[in-house]
Design a protein around this motif. Structure first.
Motif, PDB file in Angstrom:
ATOM      1  N   ARG A   1       0.804  -1.222   0.000  1.00 33.31           N
ATOM      2  CA  ARG A   1       0.000   0.000   0.000  1.00 33.31           C
ATOM      3  C   ARG A   1       0.840   1.276   0.000  1.00 33.31           C
ATOM      4  NH1 ARG A   1      -2.924  -3.913   1.686  1.00 33.31           N
ATOM      5  NH2 ARG A   1      -1.062  -4.472   2.840  1.00 33.31           N
ATOM      6  N   THR A   2       1.875   1.300   0.837  1.00 36.40           N
ATOM      7  CA  THR A   2       2.643   2.542   0.957  1.00 36.40           C
ATOM      8  C   THR A   2       3.373   2.834  -0.355  1.00 36.40           C
ATOM      9  OG1 THR A   2       2.888   2.013   3.300  1.00 36.40           O
ATOM     10  CG2 THR A   2       4.253   3.789   2.452  1.00 36.40           C
TER      11      THR A   2
ATOM     12  N   ARG B   1      12.023   3.443   3.470  1.00 36.77           N
ATOM     13  CA  ARG B   1      11.567   2.451   4.462  1.00 36.77           C
ATOM     14  C   ARG B   1      12.723   1.492   4.715  1.00 36.77           C
ATOM     15  NH1 ARG B   1       6.105  -1.119   4.348  1.00 36.77           N
ATOM     16  NH2 ARG B   1       5.323   0.881   5.074  1.00 36.77           N
TER      17      ARG B   1
ATOM     18  N   HIS C   1       5.888   5.708  11.558  1.00 37.07           N
ATOM     19  CA  HIS C   1       5.383   5.645  10.187  1.00 37.07           C
ATOM     20  C   HIS C   1       4.401   6.817  10.044  1.00 37.07           C
ATOM     21  CE1 HIS C   1       3.943   4.265   6.433  1.00 37.07           C
ATOM     22  NE2 HIS C   1       3.642   3.012   6.717  1.00 37.07           N
TER      23      HIS C   1
ATOM     24  N   GLN D   1       1.365   7.083   7.546  1.00 40.30           N
ATOM     25  CA  GLN D   1       0.252   6.185   7.870  1.00 40.30           C
ATOM     26  C   GLN D   1      -0.672   6.878   8.872  1.00 40.30           C
ATOM     27  OE1 GLN D   1      -0.579   2.933   6.764  1.00 40.30           O
ATOM     28  NE2 GLN D   1      -2.449   3.201   7.965  1.00 40.30           N
TER      29      GLN D   1
ATOM     30  N   ARG E   1       5.004   0.230  14.341  1.00 38.32           N
ATOM     31  CA  ARG E   1       5.386   1.653  14.205  1.00 38.32           C
ATOM     32  C   ARG E   1       4.182   2.549  13.917  1.00 38.32           C
ATOM     33  NH1 ARG E   1       9.084  -0.372   9.252  1.00 38.32           N
ATOM     34  NH2 ARG E   1       7.451  -0.959   7.798  1.00 38.32           N
ATOM     35  N   THR E   2       3.135   1.977  13.297  1.00 39.07           N
ATOM     36  CA  THR E   2       1.947   2.797  13.023  1.00 39.07           C
ATOM     37  C   THR E   2       1.267   3.172  14.345  1.00 39.07           C
ATOM     38  OG1 THR E   2       0.332   0.994  12.822  1.00 39.07           O
ATOM     39  CG2 THR E   2       1.591   1.519  10.858  1.00 39.07           C
TER      40      THR E   2
ATOM     41  N   ARG F   1      -1.526  -6.117  13.085  1.00 42.85           N
ATOM     42  CA  ARG F   1      -0.929  -7.437  12.874  1.00 42.85           C
ATOM     43  C   ARG F   1       0.226  -7.654  13.860  1.00 42.85           C
ATOM     44  NH1 ARG F   1       3.835  -8.731   9.592  1.00 42.85           N
ATOM     45  NH2 ARG F   1       4.291  -6.511   9.454  1.00 42.85           N
TER      46      ARG F   1
ATOM     47  N   GLN G   1       3.781  -8.581  14.418  1.00 43.01           N
ATOM     48  CA  GLN G   1       4.856  -8.434  13.432  1.00 43.01           C
ATOM     49  C   GLN G   1       5.908  -9.538  13.571  1.00 43.01           C
ATOM     50  OE1 GLN G   1       5.839  -4.611  12.268  1.00 43.01           O
ATOM     51  NE2 GLN G   1       3.657  -4.210  12.221  1.00 43.01           N
TER      52      GLN G   1
ATOM     53  N   PRO H   1      -3.914  -0.787   9.577  1.00 45.68           N
ATOM     54  CA  PRO H   1      -2.962  -0.286   8.575  1.00 45.68           C
ATOM     55  C   PRO H   1      -2.703  -1.293   7.463  1.00 45.68           C
ATOM     56  CG  PRO H   1      -1.799  -0.938  10.587  1.00 45.68           C
ATOM     57  CD  PRO H   1      -3.264  -1.070  10.873  1.00 45.68           C
ATOM     58  N   ARG H   2      -3.055  -2.601   7.743  1.00 45.69           N
ATOM     59  CA  ARG H   2      -2.790  -3.707   6.817  1.00 45.69           C
ATOM     60  C   ARG H   2      -1.277  -3.901   6.627  1.00 45.69           C
ATOM     61  NH1 ARG H   2      -7.181  -3.040   3.206  1.00 45.69           N
ATOM     62  NH2 ARG H   2      -6.595  -4.961   2.152  1.00 45.69           N
ATOM     63  N   PRO H   3      -0.732  -4.980   6.241  1.00 44.57           N
ATOM     64  CA  PRO H   3      -1.467  -6.207   5.930  1.00 44.57           C
ATOM     65  C   PRO H   3      -2.075  -6.828   7.190  1.00 44.57           C
ATOM     66  CG  PRO H   3       0.893  -6.632   5.982  1.00 44.57           C
ATOM     67  CD  PRO H   3       0.724  -5.166   6.144  1.00 44.57           C
TER      68      PRO H   3
HETATM   69  C1  NCD Z   1       2.414  -1.236   8.279  1.00 45.65           C
HETATM   70  C2  NCD Z   1       3.916  -1.035   8.329  1.00 45.65           C
HETATM   71  O1  NCD Z   1       4.642  -1.330   7.381  1.00 45.65           O
HETATM   72  O2  NCD Z   1       4.339  -0.543   9.364  1.00 45.65           O
HETATM   73  N1  NCD Z   1       1.897  -1.349   6.997  1.00 45.65           N
HETATM   74  C3  NCD Z   1       1.688  -0.222   6.241  1.00 45.65           C
HETATM   75  O3  NCD Z   1       2.575   0.527   5.919  1.00 45.65           O
HETATM   76  N2  NCD Z   1       0.439   0.067   5.889  1.00 45.65           N
HETATM   77  C4  NCD Z   1       1.910  -2.252   9.231  1.00 45.65           C
HETATM   78  C5  NCD Z   1       2.429  -3.669   9.177  1.00 45.65           C
HETATM   79  O4  NCD Z   1       3.377  -3.992   8.485  1.00 45.65           O
HETATM   80  O5  NCD Z   1       1.847  -4.477   9.891  1.00 45.65           O
END
Ligand code: NCD
Length: 321
Positions: free
Chosen positions: A57-58, A107, A135, A138, A168-169, A232, A234, A276-278
């Protein structure tokens, strides 16, 4: 206000005041309205997406955002870069700087790399996730969605659930909510993925109104909140080997949201589910068609608008008015 953003790095939510965040959200909403002239705003400018960690997504939303603004996007692929030959990130950043990109999005799996890039690279650097740290973009899209669906951020009551230690979100969102009035945050997580003590102390010092809840079932909180922010666990940030695998398996299914829970709860009028997904099992697909699932469409669309707004504000010369 527009002139305050020119050339700024976007590394942490803490680098922005509440008024500045509100301005980013308001300015970004102009892109949702599809105003004329958008495709001229970043003409002849080049963005470098430097994603040394996985992303869907990002990456996609940054890419589309820049192209919709009329800019170009470099197709640098870290997997095929000289990093594979053992080049340091420091040297990679020096090279990036020499090619004079107009904006760089980074990233990386280690905390602080975005700040390192910003120190070396003259162009504005956007942190698209540095390790377990932050992040910020986000969070801007999360806030955009909250404002759109609930109508306000002040007074928001929200539960943030799942991997609070490595997410991080979560850190960026908590840092942002400190800036708004009368928010109440309930943090819910397995023991193994609680917020770190130092982060909790910082939130206390910054006077966020929050509670770390030790509840067995998410049902106990659903009626008391405007939004639930699921995350999620991690796996990739757990220790390697058997110990990490054991810890991960122990926590992975502890807090899952189900359709039955939502059906039984007395939910608030504008209640929404964010993520924030995934996603993994914490957010089953059976929730996707409920009226609460802001994570399916609104959050992802918001990702495009806030990234258009932000790229334009920090790296543009022409703006919408
Ligand atoms: C998140 C991330 O990368 O921090 N995803 C995102 O950018 N939408 C969340 C995650 O990886 O679980």
């Amino acid at each position: 206000m527009i002139s305050k953003f020119k050339g700024r790095d976007v590394i942490s939510v803490n680098d922005f005041s509440r008024d500045e965040i509100d301005f980013i959200l308001d300015y970004s909403s102009l892109f949702e309205l599809k105003k004329e002239g958008v495709e001229e705003l970043m003409k002849n400018k080049i963005m470098l997406p430097a994603f040394f960690e996985n992303s869907s997504r990002t990456t996609l939303s940054f890419d589309v955002a820049m192209r919709r603004l009329g800019g170009q996007v470099s197709d640098f692929d870290p997997e095929r870069s000289s990093r594979g030959k053992g080049e340091s990130l420091w040297d990679t950043a020096i090279t990036i700087n020499n090619y004079s990109f107009d904006v760089v999005v980074v990233r990386e799996r280690r905390d602080g790399v975005a700040r390192l890039f910003a120190d070396i690279i003259e162009a504005p650097v956007i942190n698209a996730g540095d390790g377990i740290n932050e992040h910020p973009t986000q969070t801007f899209l999360d806030l955009y969605t909250i404002k759109k669906k609930i109508g306000r951020i002040d007074g928001l009551e929200i539960a943030i659930v799942g991997d609070l230690k490595y997410g991080r979100t979560v850190h960026s969102l908590a840092n942002a909510l400190k800036k708004y009035k009368d928010c109440k945050v309930y943090f819910i997580s397995p023991q193994e993925t609680k917020l770190t003590e130092s982060f909790v102390n910082q939130l206390k010092e910054d006077k966020l109104n929050f509670e770390e809840l030790d509840i067995k079932n998410l049902e106990d909180i659903l009626g008391k909140i405007d939004a639930i922010y699921m995350t999620r666990v991690q796996r990739e940030r757990f220790p390697e080997g058997v110990e990490g695998e054991f810890q991960y398996k122990k926590v992975i299914s502890q807090y899952c949201l189900t359709k039955d829970m939502l059906d039984r709860a007395k939910l608030r009028k504008n209640f929404i589910i964010l993520h924030p997904r995934p996603r993994r099992q914490e957010l089953p697909k059976s929730l996707d068609n409920t009226p609460y699932s802001a994570y399916i469409k609104e959050q992802e669309k918001a990702g495009l608008y806030v990234r258009m707004g932000l790229i334009n504000l920090i790296a543009g010369d022409k703006f919408l008015c």
